[in-house]
Scaffold this motif. Structure first.
Motif, PDB file in Angstrom:
ATOM      1  N   GLN A 135       0.835  -1.210   0.000  1.00  0.00           N
ATOM      2  CA  GLN A 135       0.000   0.000   0.000  1.00  0.00           C
ATOM      3  C   GLN A 135       0.866   1.254   0.000  1.00  0.00           C
ATOM      4  N   ASP A 136       1.904   1.274   0.817  1.00  0.00           N
ATOM      5  CA  ASP A 136       2.793   2.434   0.870  1.00  0.00           C
ATOM      6  C   ASP A 136       3.554   2.597  -0.441  1.00  0.00           C
ATOM      7  N   PHE A 137       3.985   1.502  -1.014  1.00  0.00           N
ATOM      8  CA  PHE A 137       4.711   1.540  -2.287  1.00  0.00           C
ATOM      9  C   PHE A 137       3.823   2.169  -3.362  1.00  0.00           C
ATOM     10  N   ASP A 138       2.587   1.701  -3.450  1.00  0.00           N
ATOM     11  CA  ASP A 138       1.657   2.222  -4.456  1.00  0.00           C
ATOM     12  C   ASP A 138       1.308   3.689  -4.185  1.00  0.00           C
ATOM     13  N   ALA A 139       1.178   4.048  -2.914  1.00  0.00           N
ATOM     14  CA  ALA A 139       0.902   5.442  -2.565  1.00  0.00           C
ATOM     15  C   ALA A 139       2.065   6.337  -2.989  1.00  0.00           C
ATOM     16  N   PHE A 140       3.290   5.860  -2.790  1.00  0.00           N
ATOM     17  CA  PHE A 140       4.469   6.627  -3.197  1.00  0.00           C
ATOM     18  C   PHE A 140       4.480   6.824  -4.709  1.00  0.00           C
ATOM     19  N   LEU A 141       4.233   5.757  -5.434  1.00  0.00           N
ATOM     20  CA  LEU A 141       4.244   5.849  -6.907  1.00  0.00           C
ATOM     21  C   LEU A 141       3.141   6.770  -7.424  1.00  0.00           C
ATOM     22  N   SER A 142       2.035   6.879  -6.712  1.00  0.00           N
ATOM     23  CA  SER A 142       0.950   7.760  -7.160  1.00  0.00           C
ATOM     24  C   SER A 142       1.305   9.234  -6.982  1.00  0.00           C
ATOM     25  N   LEU A 143       2.308   9.534  -6.170  1.00  0.00           N
ATOM     26  CA  LEU A 143       2.721  10.930  -5.943  1.00  0.00           C
ATOM     27  C   LEU A 143       3.670  11.447  -7.024  1.00  0.00           C
ATOM     28  N   ILE A 144       4.199  10.546  -7.833  1.00  0.00           N
ATOM     29  CA  ILE A 144       5.156  10.942  -8.873  1.00  0.00           C
ATOM     30  C   ILE A 144       4.420  11.621 -10.002  1.00  0.00           C
TER      31      ILE A 144
END
Length: 147
Positions: A135-144
């Motif tokens: 979940q954190d990984f996907d959240a990080f990628l969505s901020l790019i």
């Protein structure tokens, strides 16, 4: 008559000055990211995405209770992830930068917990933290930024 003409000219001049100074188009907002920032983000985004794609390997190690490979995978292939995510988050703007840094920190806390769970052989803790890490990984990628 001359007096009215000069007063009228003064009033018109005043109206024109007000219209020109107050009626200009709105200033365009500058782009959120400079070309250099976008270049750095795109360069390291590829590395981060590759590591995200490899998370299935970690899941298989956890499911198979292959604790030695869990620790090795976290410290080996995922070892450069902290650096790459740091480069990406430092080149994001304002609030996004803070959110990305916090999300990356949370991700690595989950990795550390998975590593500790692997050392203790705690399957349920490893599975729970793996799900939260995804979940954190996907959240990080969505901020790019996309562009």
């Amino acid at each position: 008559m001359r007096r009215y003409r000069s007063i009228l000219a003064s009033i018109l001049a005043l109206v024109m000055v007000c219209l020109v100074s107050c009626g200009s188009p709105q200033a365009a907002t500058p782009p959120a990211y400079s070309p250099t920032q976008l270049e750095i983000v795109k360069q390291y985004e590829g590395n981060v995405i590759k590591q995200r794609d490899r998370m299935d390997e970690l899941e298989q190690f956890i499911v198979n209770r292959d604790w030695l490979n869990v620790g090795t995978f976290i410290h080996g292939p995922l070892g450069d992830l902290r650096r790459d995510m740091g480069y990406v988050s430092r080149n994001l703007s304002g609030k996004t930068q803070k959110t990305a840094s916090k999300t990356a920190q949370d991700l690595f806390v989950h990795f550390e917990t998975i590593d500790a769970a692997a050392s203790a052989g705690n399957y349920s803790l490893a599975v729970q933290n793996y799900a939260e890490a995804i979940q954190d990984f996907d959240a990080f990628l969505s901020l790019i930024p996309k562009a």
